[in-house]
Write an enzyme that holds these catalytic residues in place. Structure first.
Site, PDB file in Angstrom:
ATOM      1  CE  LYS A 175      -2.058   2.803   2.016  1.00 52.50           C
ATOM      2  NZ  LYS A 175      -1.871   4.341   1.446  1.00 52.50           N
TER       3      LYS A 175
ATOM      4  CD  GLU B 252      12.645   0.402   8.611  1.00 56.39           C
ATOM      5  OE1 GLU B 252      12.482   1.167   7.692  1.00 56.39           O
ATOM      6  OE2 GLU B 252      13.394  -0.409   8.589  1.00 56.39           O
TER       7      GLU B 252
ATOM      8  CB  CYS C  42      12.717   8.813   8.818  1.00 53.68           C
ATOM      9  SG  CYS C  42      14.020   7.602   7.791  1.00 53.68           S
TER      10      CYS C  42
ATOM     11  CD  GLU D 149       9.252  13.062  12.092  1.00 52.65           C
ATOM     12  OE1 GLU D 149       8.061  12.581  12.126  1.00 52.65           O
ATOM     13  OE2 GLU D 149      10.164  12.313  11.420  1.00 52.65           O
TER      14      GLU D 149
HETATM   15  P1  NAD Z   1       1.954   8.422   7.656  1.00 54.04           P
HETATM   16  O1  NAD Z   1       2.299   7.525   8.720  1.00 54.04           O
HETATM   17  O2  NAD Z   1       1.075   9.490   7.529  1.00 54.04           O
HETATM   18  O3  NAD Z   1       1.814   7.396   6.364  1.00 54.04           O
HETATM   19  C1  NAD Z   1       2.347   6.358   5.815  1.00 54.04           C
HETATM   20  C2  NAD Z   1       1.423   5.235   5.349  1.00 54.04           C
HETATM   21  O4  NAD Z   1       0.578   4.527   6.319  1.00 54.04           O
HETATM   22  C3  NAD Z   1       0.757   5.481   4.298  1.00 54.04           C
HETATM   23  O5  NAD Z   1       0.527   4.681   3.086  1.00 54.04           O
HETATM   24  C4  NAD Z   1      -0.670   5.976   4.777  1.00 54.04           C
HETATM   25  O6  NAD Z   1      -1.870   5.798   3.732  1.00 54.04           O
HETATM   26  C5  NAD Z   1      -0.792   4.757   5.566  1.00 54.04           C
HETATM   27  N1  NAD Z   1      -1.773   4.712   6.804  1.00 54.04           N
HETATM   28  C6  NAD Z   1      -2.186   5.922   7.529  1.00 54.04           C
HETATM   29  N2  NAD Z   1      -2.906   5.650   8.591  1.00 54.04           N
HETATM   30  C7  NAD Z   1      -3.296   4.204   8.309  1.00 54.04           C
HETATM   31  C8  NAD Z   1      -3.836   3.178   9.113  1.00 54.04           C
HETATM   32  N3  NAD Z   1      -4.553   3.717  10.250  1.00 54.04           N
HETATM   33  N4  NAD Z   1      -3.820   2.016   8.901  1.00 54.04           N
HETATM   34  C9  NAD Z   1      -2.922   1.792   7.818  1.00 54.04           C
HETATM   35  N5  NAD Z   1      -2.246   2.603   7.079  1.00 54.04           N
HETATM   36  C10 NAD Z   1      -2.417   3.777   7.224  1.00 54.04           C
HETATM   37  O7  NAD Z   1       3.403   8.776   6.942  1.00 54.04           O
HETATM   38  P2  NAD Z   1       4.023   9.796   5.933  1.00 54.04           P
HETATM   39  O8  NAD Z   1       3.491  11.307   6.365  1.00 54.04           O
HETATM   40  O9  NAD Z   1       3.783   9.053   4.804  1.00 54.04           O
HETATM   41  O10 NAD Z   1       5.603   9.751   6.156  1.00 54.04           O
HETATM   42  C11 NAD Z   1       6.228  10.611   6.962  1.00 54.04           C
HETATM   43  C12 NAD Z   1       6.516  10.103   8.261  1.00 54.04           C
HETATM   44  O11 NAD Z   1       7.184   8.893   7.911  1.00 54.04           O
HETATM   45  C13 NAD Z   1       7.511  10.698   9.179  1.00 54.04           C
HETATM   46  O12 NAD Z   1       7.173  10.763  10.349  1.00 54.04           O
HETATM   47  C14 NAD Z   1       9.016   9.890   8.866  1.00 54.04           C
HETATM   48  O13 NAD Z   1       9.828  10.293  10.284  1.00 54.04           O
HETATM   49  C15 NAD Z   1       8.473   8.887   9.102  1.00 54.04           C
HETATM   50  N6  NAD Z   1       9.592   7.726   8.203  1.00 54.04           N
HETATM   51  C16 NAD Z   1      10.101   6.937   8.952  1.00 54.04           C
HETATM   52  C17 NAD Z   1      11.362   6.215   8.320  1.00 54.04           C
HETATM   53  C18 NAD Z   1      12.018   5.337   8.915  1.00 54.04           C
HETATM   54  O14 NAD Z   1      12.757   4.453   8.490  1.00 54.04           O
HETATM   55  N7  NAD Z   1      12.146   5.230  10.446  1.00 54.04           N
HETATM   56  C19 NAD Z   1      11.562   6.534   6.900  1.00 54.04           C
HETATM   57  C20 NAD Z   1      10.785   7.445   6.359  1.00 54.04           C
HETATM   58  C21 NAD Z   1       9.745   8.007   6.803  1.00 54.04           C
HETATM   59  O1  6OD Z   2      18.442   3.740   3.484  1.00 51.54           O
HETATM   60  C1  6OD Z   2      17.668   2.976   3.989  1.00 51.54           C
HETATM   61  O2  6OD Z   2      17.597   1.716   3.841  1.00 51.54           O
HETATM   62  C2  6OD Z   2      16.268   3.723   4.550  1.00 51.54           C
HETATM   63  N1  6OD Z   2      15.313   2.904   5.159  1.00 51.54           N
HETATM   64  C3  6OD Z   2      16.284   4.873   4.752  1.00 51.54           C
HETATM   65  C4  6OD Z   2      15.398   5.696   5.504  1.00 51.54           C
HETATM   66  C5  6OD Z   2      15.223   6.979   5.238  1.00 51.54           C
HETATM   67  C6  6OD Z   2      14.200   7.676   5.789  1.00 51.54           C
HETATM   68  O3  6OD Z   2      13.472   8.632   5.324  1.00 51.54           O
END
Ligand code: NAD
Ligand code: 6OD
Length: 487
Positions: free
Chosen positions: A179, A255, A289, A391
Site C-alpha cells: 500500500k 520504522e 526520517c 518532528e
Molecule cells: P504516514 O504515517 O502518514 O503514512 C504512511 C502510510 O501509512 C501511508 O501509506 C498511509 O496511507 C498509511 N496509513 C495511514 N494511516 C493508516 C492506518 N490507520 N492504517 C494503515 N495504514 C495507514 O507517514 P507519511 O506522512 O507518509 O511519512 C512521513 C513519516 O514517516 C515521518 O514521520 C517520518 O519520520 C516517517 N518515516 C520514517 C522512516 C524510518 O525509516 N524510520 C522512513 C521514512 C519516513
Molecule cells: O536507507 C535505507 O535503507 C532507509 N530505510 C532509509 C530511510 C530513510 C528515511 O527517510
C-alpha cells in the site's frame, strides 16, 4: 501526465471495484499527475488471496536459486527502465532530478540484489547434543517464509523505502501486498510492469491504492490473511498499525519518526560538519526520517558554525526538478506545507532568533502553486520548544550551544524518539564513547546517511520496533523452524 493509476492484483492492472478515485497532484505546480483508483475492501481481499496462492503455489515451490535469479532480473529491469522510474518518482514528489537519480532509483534496484544475495549466503544453525541412551540427537533450523506480508509505505523516498521491504520479503519466499502512500502511487505501480516482464509469478507482488483509516491501509493491515506487517511512516500511524496487528497476533516491523540530533564537537572538521549538516537538514527538502532537526554545537565553534550553515542554506537553489542546478525541491503537499509553516510560526512565537528563511519563496508562473518553503535555521530556543521536541519533517533545524560531553548526551537523549544521530569530532575515543551513549538505532560519525545495506537499520523507543537490513531482514521475513532428530 494526467493518466490513471490503478491496482496491480494477481499480475493484472485493474481499476478495482470501489468506483472512487482521488487526484495525485504535482508538488511543484499543483497540476494533475494522475487520477488514482482507490481500492475497495474486496480489492484488498483479492490481492491478499492472490498473494496467498502464490506462496502456496509457484513462488513457494520455486528453488531458491531461481527466485534469486528473478530478483536480480527485477533490479536489472528497473535499471533498464531507469528513466521511466525517474520521471514517475519526480512527478509524484517534485524532488530534484540529481537526488532521485543518485539515490531513489539506484537504491530501488539495489534493494532486490542485496537481499537475494543475503538469502543465498546466510547459513542457519545446527546443534548436536548427547542423550541418556548415548545415541545423541541433532538439531537444525530451517528458515521458512512468513507467508503474505503487508507493506505500508510513506511518500518521502517512495521506491527506495518500498523495495527496502519488498526486496527481502520476496527473497525470503513471501508474497507481498503493497500500500504505497496516497501521495506517491506511481513507482510502486510501475514496478508491476517489471514483475510481469521478468516473469515473477502472478500474485507475488500486488499493489493497492488508497488512504489509511477506512481505506486500503486499514483494510490491508486488518486483513486476517496477512501474516506480517511492515510499516514505515509516522509514529502515530505505527500505533494504529500495531493495534491492527494485535488481532491474530501478526508480526510487525515499524520504522517510525525521529527528532534526530547532530552533535558537533569543537575539534570537528568544520568543513565536513557543515557539508554533512547541510545534507542532513535540507536534503529531500528535510523530508528524511534520519534528517537532523536539532544541532548541538560546542561553544567555541558555535558562532562560526551558525554563520557557515546560514551561508550554505542561503546558497541552496530552490527550483523545479527540471533545472539541473536545483538543490531544494518542494514539500510533498499543501497539507504538509501548512504543517511545516505552522512550526515556522510556532518557533517565532516561542522566541526563536531567525537565522535564515522562515517563510515561502516567491516562485514564478505555475510554480507559484507548488509546495515551496524556505530552508530555515533558528537559534535561541530552550530545549522544551516545539521545534526542538517535535518532528517537523521540513527543511529546518535549531542550533544550540553546549559545553560538555555529558551535558550534550543528556540533551540529545531527552526525546521520546531514538532514530538517528550524527557526531562530528576528530577524537576517536570520544566518538566511540558518545556513540554508545546516545539512545538511537543509527549513529553516524563524521558522515550522514552513509548506507551499508548489510547493517541493522531501525529506531529505538518511539522511532520503531525491529531492525531491517542484511541478516536482520531475514529475522523479520522468515520464521525459524527447529527440527530435532533423535539418532
Ligand atoms: P504516514 O504515517 O502518514 O503514512 C504512511 C502510510 O501509512 C501511508 O501509506 C498511509 O496511507 C498509511 N496509513 C495511514 N494511516 C493508516 C492506518 N490507520 N492504517 C494503515 N495504514 C495507514 O507517514 P507519511 O506522512 O507518509 O511519512 C512521513 C513519516 O514517516 C515521518 O514521520 C517520518 O519520520 C516517517 N518515516 C520514517 C522512516 C524510518 O525509516 N524510520 C522512513 C521514512 C519516513
Ligand atoms: O536507507 C535505507 O535503507 C532507509 N530505510 C532509509 C530511510 C530513510 C528515511 O527517510
Amino acid at each position: 501526465m494526467g493518466g490513471e493509476t490503478v491496482q496491480f492484483i494477481n499480475g493484472q492492472f485493474v481499476k478495482g471495484t470501489s468506483g472512487r478515485t482521488f487526484d495525485n497532484l504535482s508538488p511543484e505546480t499543483g497540476r494533475l499527475v494522475s487520477v488514482v483508483h482507490e481500492a475497495s475492501r474486496q480489492d484488498v481481499d483479492a490481492a491478499v488471496k492472490a498473494a496467498r496462492a502464490a506462496v502456496d503455489g509457484p513462488w513457494g515451490r520455486m528453488p531458491l536459486a531461481r527466485r534469486c535469479e528473478l530478483l536480480h532480473a527485477v533490479a536489472d529491469e528497473i535499471n533498464a527502465r531507469f528513466d521511466d522510474f525517474l520521471e514517475a518518482e519526480i512527478a509524484d514528489t517534485g524532488k530534484p532530478r540529481s537526488l532521485a537519480s543518485h539515490l531513489d532509483i539506484p537504491r530501488g534496484a539495489a534493494n532486490f540484489k542485496i537481499f537475494a544475495d543475503v538469502v543465498k549466503n546466510v547459513p542457519s544453525e545446527f546443534f548436536q547434543f548427547d542423550t541418556p541412551d548415548g545415541a545423541g540427537a541433532l538439531n537444525y533450523a530451517l528458515r521458512v517464509p512468513k507467508g503474505v506480508v503487508a507493506v505500508v509505505c510513506p511518500w518521502n523516498l517512495p521506491l527506495l523505502l518500498m523495495t527496502w521491504k519488498v526486496g527481502p520479503a520476496l527473497a525470503c519466499g513471501n508474497a507481498v501486498v503493497v500500500k504505497p502512500s496516497e501521495e506517491t502511487p506511481s513507482t510502486a505501480t510501475l514496478l508491476g510492469e517489471v514483475m510481469n516482464k521478468v516473469g515473477i509469478p502472478a500474485g507475488v507482488y500486488n499493489v493497492v491504492h488508497g488512504f489509511g483509516p477506512d481505506s486500503a491501509g486499514e483494510f490491508l493491515t486488518s486483513h486476517p490473511g496477512v501474516n506480517a506487517i511492515t510499516f514505515t511512516g509516522e509514529t502515530r500511524t505505527g500505533e494504529a498499525i500495531m493495534k491492527a496487528a494485535a488481532t491474530g497476533i501478526r508480526n510487525i516491523s515499524l520504522e517510525l519518526g525521529g527528532k534526530n540530533p547532530a552533535i558537533v564537537f569543537a575539534d570537528a572538521d568544520l568543513d565536513a560538519a557543515i557539508e554533512g549538516t547541510l545534507r542532513s537538514a535540507f536534503a529531500n527538502c528535510g523530508q528524511v526520517c534520519l534528517g537532523t532537526e536539532r544541532v548541538y554545537v560546542q561553544r567555541p565553534l558555535f558562532e562560526a558554525f551558525v554563520a557557515r550553515l546560514k551561508a550554505g542554506a542561503e546558497a541552496l537553489k530552490i527550483g523545479p526538478s527540471s533545472d539541473p542546478a536545483t538543490t531544494l525541491g518542494p514539500l510533498i503537499s499543501q497539507e504538509h506545507r501548512a504543517k511545516v509553516l505552522s512550526y515556522y510560526k510556532k518557533a517565532m512565537d516561542e522566541g526563536a532568533t531567525l537565522v535564515t528563511g522562515g517563510g515561502v519563496p516567491d516562485m514564478p508562473g505555475d510554480l507559484a502553486n507548488g509546495c515551496w518553503v524556505q530552508p530555515t535555521i533558528w537559534t535561541g530556543l530552550p530545549d522544551e520548544a516545539a521545534v526542538v521536541r517535535e518532528e517537523v519533517f521540513g527543511p529546518c533545524c535549531h542550533i544550540a550551544p553546549f559545553d560538555t560531553e555529558e551535558e550534550v548526551v543528556a540533551r540529545a537523549n531527552d526525546t521520546p524518539y531514538g532514530l538517528g544521530c550524527a557526531l562530528w569530532t576528530r577524537d576517536l575515543a570520544r566518538a566511540h564513547r558518545v556513540a554508545a551513549a546516545v539512545n538511537v538505532g543509527l549513529t553516524w560519525v563524521n558522515s550522514w546517511f552513509l548506507r551499508d545495506l548489510r547493517t541493522p537499520f531501525g529506531g529505538a523507543r518511539q522511532s520503531g520496533i525491529g531492525r531491517e537490513g542484511g541478516v536482520h531482514s531475514l529475522e523479520f521475513y522468515t520464521e525459524l523452524r527447529n527440527v530435532c532428530i533423535k539418532l
